[in-house]
Design an enzyme around this catalytic site. Structure first.
Site, PDB file in Angstrom:
ATOM      1  N   ASN A 200       0.841  -1.203   0.000  1.00 38.16           N
ATOM      2  CA  ASN A 200       0.000   0.000   0.000  1.00 38.16           C
ATOM      3  C   ASN A 200       0.875   1.251   0.000  1.00 38.16           C
ATOM      4  O   ASN A 200       2.098   1.155  -0.006  1.00 38.16           O
ATOM      5  CB  ASN A 200      -0.954  -0.024   1.204  1.00 38.16           C
ATOM      6  CG  ASN A 200      -0.198  -0.066   2.506  1.00 38.16           C
ATOM      7  OD1 ASN A 200       0.462   0.883   2.883  1.00 38.16           O
ATOM      8  ND2 ASN A 200      -0.281  -1.190   3.211  1.00 38.16           N
ATOM      9  N   ASP A 268      -4.294  -6.201   5.276  1.00 43.66           N
ATOM     10  CA  ASP A 268      -5.298  -7.044   5.925  1.00 43.66           C
ATOM     11  C   ASP A 268      -5.215  -8.484   5.425  1.00 43.66           C
ATOM     12  O   ASP A 268      -5.549  -9.415   6.142  1.00 43.66           O
ATOM     13  CB  ASP A 268      -6.702  -6.485   5.658  1.00 43.66           C
ATOM     14  CG  ASP A 268      -6.908  -5.169   6.411  1.00 43.66           C
ATOM     15  OD1 ASP A 268      -6.468  -5.096   7.568  1.00 43.66           O
ATOM     16  OD2 ASP A 268      -7.477  -4.229   5.831  1.00 43.66           O
ATOM     17  N   LYS A 278       8.253 -17.000 -10.895  1.00 37.18           N
ATOM     18  CA  LYS A 278       7.454 -15.880 -11.415  1.00 37.18           C
ATOM     19  C   LYS A 278       6.252 -16.401 -12.224  1.00 37.18           C
ATOM     20  O   LYS A 278       6.407 -17.245 -13.103  1.00 37.18           O
ATOM     21  CB  LYS A 278       8.344 -14.988 -12.287  1.00 37.18           C
ATOM     22  CG  LYS A 278       7.636 -13.738 -12.708  1.00 37.18           C
ATOM     23  CD  LYS A 278       8.509 -12.877 -13.603  1.00 37.18           C
ATOM     24  CE  LYS A 278       7.656 -11.781 -14.220  1.00 37.18           C
ATOM     25  NZ  LYS A 278       8.336 -11.075 -15.285  1.00 37.18           N
ATOM     26  N   PRO A 295      -2.587 -11.722  10.507  1.00 44.52           N
ATOM     27  CA  PRO A 295      -2.827 -11.475  11.936  1.00 44.52           C
ATOM     28  C   PRO A 295      -3.014  -9.980  12.177  1.00 44.52           C
ATOM     29  O   PRO A 295      -2.425  -9.159  11.470  1.00 44.52           O
ATOM     30  CB  PRO A 295      -1.542 -11.966  12.604  1.00 44.52           C
ATOM     31  CG  PRO A 295      -0.511 -11.969  11.529  1.00 44.52           C
ATOM     32  CD  PRO A 295      -1.244 -12.224  10.247  1.00 44.52           C
ATOM     33  N   ASP A 296      -3.828  -9.630  13.140  1.00 41.45           N
ATOM     34  CA  ASP A 296      -4.006  -8.227  13.513  1.00 41.45           C
ATOM     35  C   ASP A 296      -3.034  -7.925  14.654  1.00 41.45           C
ATOM     36  O   ASP A 296      -3.196  -8.412  15.777  1.00 41.45           O
ATOM     37  CB  ASP A 296      -5.456  -7.961  13.930  1.00 41.45           C
ATOM     38  CG  ASP A 296      -5.721  -6.470  14.074  1.00 41.45           C
ATOM     39  OD1 ASP A 296      -4.942  -5.791  14.762  1.00 41.45           O
ATOM     40  OD2 ASP A 296      -6.696  -5.991  13.475  1.00 41.45           O
ATOM     41  N   ILE A 297      -2.008  -7.147  14.358  1.00 34.21           N
ATOM     42  CA  ILE A 297      -0.936  -6.899  15.333  1.00 34.21           C
ATOM     43  C   ILE A 297      -1.461  -6.089  16.510  1.00 34.21           C
ATOM     44  O   ILE A 297      -1.202  -6.404  17.673  1.00 34.21           O
ATOM     45  CB  ILE A 297       0.253  -6.190  14.636  1.00 34.21           C
ATOM     46  CG1 ILE A 297       0.788  -7.088  13.521  1.00 34.21           C
ATOM     47  CG2 ILE A 297       1.351  -5.852  15.632  1.00 34.21           C
ATOM     48  CD1 ILE A 297       1.649  -6.400  12.507  1.00 34.21           C
ATOM     49  N   PHE A 314      -3.988   3.283  15.125  1.00 32.59           N
ATOM     50  CA  PHE A 314      -4.319   4.335  14.186  1.00 32.59           C
ATOM     51  C   PHE A 314      -5.505   3.882  13.341  1.00 32.59           C
ATOM     52  O   PHE A 314      -5.684   2.680  13.126  1.00 32.59           O
ATOM     53  CB  PHE A 314      -3.119   4.652  13.275  1.00 32.59           C
ATOM     54  CG  PHE A 314      -2.250   5.745  13.832  1.00 32.59           C
ATOM     55  CD1 PHE A 314      -1.555   5.552  15.016  1.00 32.59           C
ATOM     56  CD2 PHE A 314      -2.129   6.967  13.182  1.00 32.59           C
ATOM     57  CE1 PHE A 314      -0.762   6.565  15.547  1.00 32.59           C
ATOM     58  CE2 PHE A 314      -1.338   7.974  13.701  1.00 32.59           C
ATOM     59  CZ  PHE A 314      -0.658   7.782  14.885  1.00 32.59           C
ATOM     60  N   LYS A 328     -13.539   0.853  16.320  1.00 33.39           N
ATOM     61  CA  LYS A 328     -12.244   0.147  16.291  1.00 33.39           C
ATOM     62  C   LYS A 328     -11.635   0.021  17.686  1.00 33.39           C
ATOM     63  O   LYS A 328     -11.035  -0.996  18.024  1.00 33.39           O
ATOM     64  CB  LYS A 328     -11.293   0.915  15.370  1.00 33.39           C
ATOM     65  CG  LYS A 328     -10.259   0.060  14.719  1.00 33.39           C
ATOM     66  CD  LYS A 328      -9.617   0.758  13.548  1.00 33.39           C
ATOM     67  CE  LYS A 328     -10.542   0.755  12.337  1.00 33.39           C
ATOM     68  NZ  LYS A 328      -9.945   1.378  11.173  1.00 33.39           N
ATOM     69  N   LYS A 332     -10.679  -3.697  18.798  1.00 35.89           N
ATOM     70  CA  LYS A 332      -9.277  -4.114  18.916  1.00 35.89           C
ATOM     71  C   LYS A 332      -8.845  -4.271  20.368  1.00 35.89           C
ATOM     72  O   LYS A 332      -7.862  -4.921  20.657  1.00 35.89           O
ATOM     73  CB  LYS A 332      -8.363  -3.083  18.244  1.00 35.89           C
ATOM     74  CG  LYS A 332      -8.751  -2.766  16.803  1.00 35.89           C
ATOM     75  CD  LYS A 332      -7.829  -3.433  15.832  1.00 35.89           C
ATOM     76  CE  LYS A 332      -8.124  -2.946  14.426  1.00 35.89           C
ATOM     77  NZ  LYS A 332      -7.238  -3.534  13.433  1.00 35.89           N
TER      78      LYS A 332
HETATM   79  O1  C5P Z   1      -8.544  -2.514  11.064  1.00 37.01           O
HETATM   80  P1  C5P Z   1      -7.705  -1.398  10.551  1.00 37.01           P
HETATM   81  O2  C5P Z   1      -6.658  -1.852   9.582  1.00 37.01           O
HETATM   82  O3  C5P Z   1      -8.472  -0.233  10.045  1.00 37.01           O
HETATM   83  O4  C5P Z   1      -6.966  -0.889  11.870  1.00 37.01           O
HETATM   84  C1  C5P Z   1      -5.925   0.029  11.832  1.00 37.01           C
HETATM   85  C2  C5P Z   1      -5.049  -0.140  13.038  1.00 37.01           C
HETATM   86  O5  C5P Z   1      -4.794  -1.511  13.269  1.00 37.01           O
HETATM   87  C3  C5P Z   1      -3.703   0.506  12.877  1.00 37.01           C
HETATM   88  O6  C5P Z   1      -3.231   0.874  14.151  1.00 37.01           O
HETATM   89  C4  C5P Z   1      -2.855  -0.631  12.312  1.00 37.01           C
HETATM   90  O7  C5P Z   1      -1.477  -0.449  12.586  1.00 37.01           O
HETATM   91  C5  C5P Z   1      -3.423  -1.801  13.057  1.00 37.01           C
HETATM   92  N1  C5P Z   1      -3.394  -3.078  12.309  1.00 37.01           N
HETATM   93  C6  C5P Z   1      -2.550  -4.062  12.747  1.00 37.01           C
HETATM   94  N2  C5P Z   1      -2.534  -5.269  12.105  1.00 37.01           N
HETATM   95  C7  C5P Z   1      -3.343  -5.497  11.058  1.00 37.01           C
HETATM   96  C8  C5P Z   1      -4.218  -4.479  10.610  1.00 37.01           C
HETATM   97  C9  C5P Z   1      -4.197  -3.276  11.248  1.00 37.01           C
HETATM   98  O8  C5P Z   1      -1.794  -3.843  13.710  1.00 37.01           O
HETATM   99  N3  C5P Z   1      -3.329  -6.668  10.447  1.00 37.01           N
END
Ligand code: C5P
Length: 387
Positions: A200, A268, A278, A295-297, A314, A328, A332
């Protein structure tokens, strides 16, 4: 300030005379200055004037005006050359040896011809030194002694003085001393095949600025960075990663921490499989990319163990910014969400940001300002929260 000591290396160049004014400002503020005057520097100011102002002996390099080869050396020992030596780890004179041997913070105030400064080699060296944690003040833009105009002028002594004093600030200005923070920044890159990635537009600027601002307050910062072209802030430990899974592993390895700030624009999704060679165009048409969730960090750190005392996320949104941010916060499990509207031109990748701080107590809206100001305000607020 009387216990503060700095080592001042004066290189060659017409701007060397400004170092005398800088020494005067530092001495007036009670800072002890030990000078090293390079052979080239001694062509512009005398060891005697430097020594008198510093009230210390001057460490000089030997040279002889009669010696052709030494004159060549003098020609070389200018800002650009000192930067090149320091960037390359070369130690063949007193100044470069000192720079290689020191474990103290280094601040460089370069001055050189505009074309020398703009040369890709000098810019490479600047980036390398910045990545090594060297801080820079200047060069400023303006008319130069050589008759040209552009970036290359030595920063004015009061500006250099201010940068030194900031670096020397005592524990009172370091409310996060003894605290540890993890900051994620930049995009992630998820491989599709050996040459293609899913990524991105995140520049990493806001995350890097936050890491810098936390470090300025004395925090021990681990910056987990996706692929970006931003220099490492002074005094920050940087871990480079590419994928979301690598970013999570690096964050977990940096625990325990008091603060976690997830600024990274983490992908995501990632392709379910990474092709080992390739992918080729063929008669079957474009390949179908099957994506799986990353994974969502932020959520993992917010709900994991040991949980940092303050976890900040953020939310970059293009509409309903604050409403999404509030949702959010709950989803989260973090303490604050810093919400920003990325539909505003110039936010993503730019230098300014307008944010709202969303907490369970309410919403605070901050005026649009430089990302570095947002970072400093946020770091100060974090310090207050942990105090
Ligand atoms: O769910 P969204 O991507 O909108 O959430 C944004 C926040 O979640 C940011 O703080 C981003 O760094 C964190 N994030 C994360 N891991 C992911 C997706 C988002 O830590 N896979």
């Amino acid at each position: 300030m009387s216990e503060k000591r700095i080592l001042l290396i004066v290189g060659g160049g017409i701007a060397a005379y400004k170092s005398l004014e800088l020494v005067r400002l530092l001495r007036k503020a009670g800072v002890a200055v030990r000078p090293i005057l390079t052979a080239a520097g001694a062509q512009f100011i005398t060891p005697l004037s430097l020594s008198a102002l510093c009230e210390d002996r001057v460490y000089c390099e030997l040279f002889s005006l009669d010696d052709e080869s030494e004159m060549g050396h003098i020609q070389l020992s200018r800002s650009a050359d000192l930067m090149a030596k320091a960037a390359g780890g070369l130690a063949n004179d007193l100044a470069s040896t000192t720079l290689l041997a020191t474990d103290k913070r280094v601040l460089m105030a370069p001055a050189m011809n505009v074309r020398m400064w703009n040369h890709p080699a000098t810019q490479r060296n600047r980036a390398t030194l910045a990545a090594d944690g060297v801080a820079f003040v200047g060069p400023d833009e303006g008319a130069m002694a050589c008759g040209e105009f552009g970036p290359g002028r030595l920063a004015e002594p009061p500006e250099i003085f201010a940068a030194i004093m900031k670096a020397l600030e005592g524990p009172a200005a370091k409310p996060l001393a003894g605290k540890r923070a993890i900051v994620t920044a930049g995009p992630t890159a998820e491989p599709i095949d050996p040459v293609r990635v899913l990524t991105n537009r995140s520049s990493g600027k806001q995350g890097f600025a936050i890491a810098a601002a936390l470090a300025e307050l004395g925090c021990d910062v681990t910056l987990v960075a996706g692929p970006v072209a931003v220099p490492t802030p002074l005094g920050v430990r940087r871990v480079d990663v590419e994928t979301a899974r690598e970013m999570l592993a690096a964050c977990e390895a940096a625990l325990p921490a008091d603060i976690a700030v997830c600024v990274a624009a983490v992908s995501d999704w990632r392709p379910e499989v990474e092709a080992s060679s390739k992918m080729k165009k063929g008669a079957d048409g474009p390949p179908a990319l099957k994506l799986v969730e990353n994974p969502d960090i932020l959520a993992t750190l917010s709900n994991g163990f040991p949980r940092p005392r303050l976890v900040v996320g953020f939310a970059a949104e293009t509409d309903n910014v604050e409403a999404y941010a509030q949702a959010k916060l709950a989803k989260k499990g973090c303490d604050w969400i810093v919400a920003n509207d990325v539909s505003i031109a110039g936010t993503m990748g730019g230098d300014d940001n307008a944010v709202s701080i969303v907490t369970p107590q309410g919403i605070e809206r901050w005026e649009r300002t430089a990302k570095s100001d947002v970072a400093r305000k946020l770091a100060a607020r974090m310090a207050e929260e942990l105090s």
